[in-house]
Design a protein around this motif. Structure first.
Motif, PDB file in Angstrom:
ATOM      1  N   MET A   4       0.832  -1.201   0.000  1.00  0.00           N
ATOM      2  CA  MET A   4       0.000   0.000   0.000  1.00  0.00           C
ATOM      3  C   MET A   4       0.866   1.250   0.000  1.00  0.00           C
ATOM      4  O   MET A   4       0.593   2.220  -0.736  1.00  0.00           O
ATOM      5  CB  MET A   4      -0.940  -0.002   1.215  1.00  0.00           C
ATOM      6  N   GLN A   5       1.914   1.255   0.796  1.00  0.00           N
ATOM      7  CA  GLN A   5       2.829   2.401   0.815  1.00  0.00           C
ATOM      8  C   GLN A   5       3.438   2.611  -0.574  1.00  0.00           C
ATOM      9  O   GLN A   5       3.521   3.747  -1.068  1.00  0.00           O
ATOM     10  CB  GLN A   5       3.962   2.146   1.825  1.00  0.00           C
ATOM     11  N   ALA A   6       3.852   1.516  -1.220  1.00  0.00           N
ATOM     12  CA  ALA A   6       4.470   1.632  -2.541  1.00  0.00           C
ATOM     13  C   ALA A   6       3.475   2.129  -3.584  1.00  0.00           C
ATOM     14  O   ALA A   6       3.832   2.920  -4.473  1.00  0.00           O
ATOM     15  CB  ALA A   6       5.048   0.283  -2.955  1.00  0.00           C
ATOM     16  N   ARG A  41       3.827   5.454  -5.875  1.00  0.00           N
ATOM     17  CA  ARG A  41       3.801   5.365  -7.331  1.00  0.00           C
ATOM     18  C   ARG A  41       2.823   6.388  -7.917  1.00  0.00           C
ATOM     19  O   ARG A  41       3.104   7.007  -8.951  1.00  0.00           O
ATOM     20  CB  ARG A  41       3.422   3.950  -7.761  1.00  0.00           C
ATOM     21  N   MET A  42       1.688   6.572  -7.264  1.00  0.00           N
ATOM     22  CA  MET A  42       0.746   7.574  -7.744  1.00  0.00           C
ATOM     23  C   MET A  42       1.302   8.985  -7.583  1.00  0.00           C
ATOM     24  O   MET A  42       1.108   9.855  -8.443  1.00  0.00           O
ATOM     25  CB  MET A  42      -0.591   7.424  -7.012  1.00  0.00           C
ATOM     26  N   LEU A  43       2.017   9.236  -6.492  1.00  0.00           N
ATOM     27  CA  LEU A  43       2.580  10.564  -6.272  1.00  0.00           C
ATOM     28  C   LEU A  43       3.593  10.947  -7.334  1.00  0.00           C
ATOM     29  O   LEU A  43       3.823  12.136  -7.587  1.00  0.00           O
ATOM     30  CB  LEU A  43       3.255  10.624  -4.893  1.00  0.00           C
ATOM     31  N   ALA A  44       4.206   9.967  -7.968  1.00  0.00           N
ATOM     32  CA  ALA A  44       5.238  10.246  -8.969  1.00  0.00           C
ATOM     33  C   ALA A  44       4.703  11.063 -10.143  1.00  0.00           C
ATOM     34  O   ALA A  44       5.478  11.723 -10.850  1.00  0.00           O
ATOM     35  CB  ALA A  44       5.841   8.945  -9.476  1.00  0.00           C
ATOM     36  N   LEU A  89      -1.498   9.401   5.097  1.00  0.00           N
ATOM     37  CA  LEU A  89      -1.739   7.973   4.880  1.00  0.00           C
ATOM     38  C   LEU A  89      -0.512   7.148   5.265  1.00  0.00           C
ATOM     39  O   LEU A  89      -0.623   6.122   5.948  1.00  0.00           O
ATOM     40  CB  LEU A  89      -2.117   7.715   3.423  1.00  0.00           C
ATOM     41  N   HIS A  90       0.667   7.581   4.839  1.00  0.00           N
ATOM     42  CA  HIS A  90       1.890   6.856   5.195  1.00  0.00           C
ATOM     43  C   HIS A  90       2.037   6.750   6.713  1.00  0.00           C
ATOM     44  O   HIS A  90       2.337   5.683   7.256  1.00  0.00           O
ATOM     45  CB  HIS A  90       3.109   7.567   4.605  1.00  0.00           C
ATOM     46  N   GLU A  91       1.830   7.868   7.391  1.00  0.00           N
ATOM     47  CA  GLU A  91       1.950   7.888   8.856  1.00  0.00           C
ATOM     48  C   GLU A  91       0.940   6.950   9.504  1.00  0.00           C
ATOM     49  O   GLU A  91       1.266   6.203  10.449  1.00  0.00           O
ATOM     50  CB  GLU A  91       1.749   9.323   9.346  1.00  0.00           C
ATOM     51  N   GLN A  92      -0.275   6.970   9.004  1.00  0.00           N
ATOM     52  CA  GLN A  92      -1.318   6.152   9.613  1.00  0.00           C
ATOM     53  C   GLN A  92      -1.113   4.663   9.349  1.00  0.00           C
ATOM     54  O   GLN A  92      -1.401   3.835  10.220  1.00  0.00           O
ATOM     55  CB  GLN A  92      -2.685   6.585   9.087  1.00  0.00           C
ATOM     56  N   ILE A  93      -0.657   4.312   8.154  1.00  0.00           N
ATOM     57  CA  ILE A  93      -0.402   2.890   7.877  1.00  0.00           C
ATOM     58  C   ILE A  93       0.608   2.346   8.868  1.00  0.00           C
ATOM     59  O   ILE A  93       0.423   1.264   9.448  1.00  0.00           O
ATOM     60  CB  ILE A  93       0.068   2.704   6.421  1.00  0.00           C
TER      61      ILE A  93
END
Length: 330
Positions: free
Chosen positions: A224-226, A230-233, A257-261
């Motif tokens: 999920m992090q990856a 990838r979308m942010l790119a 989202l990264h922090e919460q995951i």
């Protein structure tokens, strides 16, 4: 691959075909699943041709067709139905909707396409969870899509909508059959559930409140992090979520989202091995989301936040528990 709904909650029917129309020919459709502004599908219009992204359940077909009419289009003008994944709240109505769209083809992830052609396993799994009566009430009959009308979208597959490129990429993390769709025209992604949940009732002065969805049965935090990265790119200007609608301020939302995951994984690991792991994890997630909602300036009080997120908290806890148990298998 069932979908998200609280058993016993009345099925909402949308009172209007499209609750928002944005620039670039993108219309947000309330599919009517569970409650208002909970489950979205999208209509993308280009030079008189159309594509749907996701479709809700069998009960959503009327809303999908009404959105076409509101946009001045007919069923024969739809070229594509693109599914982000095979969960029934987003794809359960595909077979029924396709019967109304004579020119359309269905686009799905390689892992999702077989379930659209033969949905029997999806139906059996969801019926086992909810029971036949609840399943019928929330999803209706799930019809197959003829194999010759299904296009398998591998990573990088481009859907041509009247010259407008809609690029599909593989985005696991929420589900292994998940794809997201990049629309360069709007500089936005159609994210399915890969970029979390954001309910408009929780919008505050800082904008959208967001949380990841780790619902059963294929949550994978690293994937999920990856997928988010990838979308942010592509430097997106907006994300079109299935739960619910368009959100901007993408860089901030991605960081949250990264922090919460990471935090959700830590909470799950801390609760693992306890006498009542599920209850403990639900309590821990509830406290964590309340703390974040307060810091965000969410307009709802604590009771309102917990009511709105009740089902998501339960599902996120279940998904985290399945992930913990899967990691222990040899």
């Amino acid at each position: 691959m069932e979908g998200r709904h609280p058993p016993g909650v009345a099925v909402h029917r949308p009172s209007r075909a499209s609750d928002a129309a944005h620039a670039h020919g993108i219309h947000t459709i309330d599919t009517g699943h569970v409650r208002p502004r909970f489950d979205a599908a999208y209509l993308v219009v280009e030079d008189g041709r159309a594509a749907f992204v996701d479709c809700g359940t069998r009960h959503s077909v009327a809303a999908m067709l009404a959105a076409l009419e509101a946009a001045g289009l007919a069923a024969r003008d739809v070229d594509w139905l693109i599914l982000t994944h095979a969960h029934l709240d987003h794809a359960g109505g595909a077979g029924a909707l396709m019967r109304h769209l004579p020119a359309a083809r269905l686009v799905a992830h390689p892992r999702a396409a077989p379930h659209m052609i033969d949905p029997s396993r999806l139906v059996a799994g969801a019926t086992a969870v909810y029971g036949a009566e609840e399943f019928a009430r929330h999803y209706g009959q799930v019809l197959p899509v003829p194999a010759e009308r299904v296009v398998v979208a591998g990573d990088g597959h481009v859907v041509d909508l009247a010259g407008r490129a809609l690029r599909c990429i593989d985005t696991p993390g929420h589900a292994r059959d998940h794809l997201c769709v990049w629309d360069a025209r709007s500089a936005a992604w159609f994210t399915g559930d890969a970029f979390g949940l954001s309910y408009r009732e929780m919008d505050g002065a800082r904008g959208a409140f967001i949380l990841p969805t780790s619902s059963p049965v294929q949550f994978e935090p690293e994937a999920m992090q990856a997928s988010i990265q990838r979308m942010l790119a592509e430097s997106p200007q907006a994300m079109y979520l299935t739960h619910y609608g368009r959100v901007a301020g993408v860089a901030r939302l991605a960081a949250e989202l990264h922090e919460q995951i990471d935090a959700m994984v830590s909470l799950a690991q801390a609760c693992d091995g306890g006498a009542d792991r599920h209850r403990a994890l639900v309590a821990a997630l509830s406290g964590y989301y309340l703390e974040r909602a307060q810091a965000h300036g969410c307009p709802l009080d604590d009771a309102g936040v917990l009511r709105l997120l009740e089902v998501d908290i339960q599902l996120n806890a279940q998904g985290l528990e399945i992930w913990l148990d899967r990691a222990r298998r040899p």
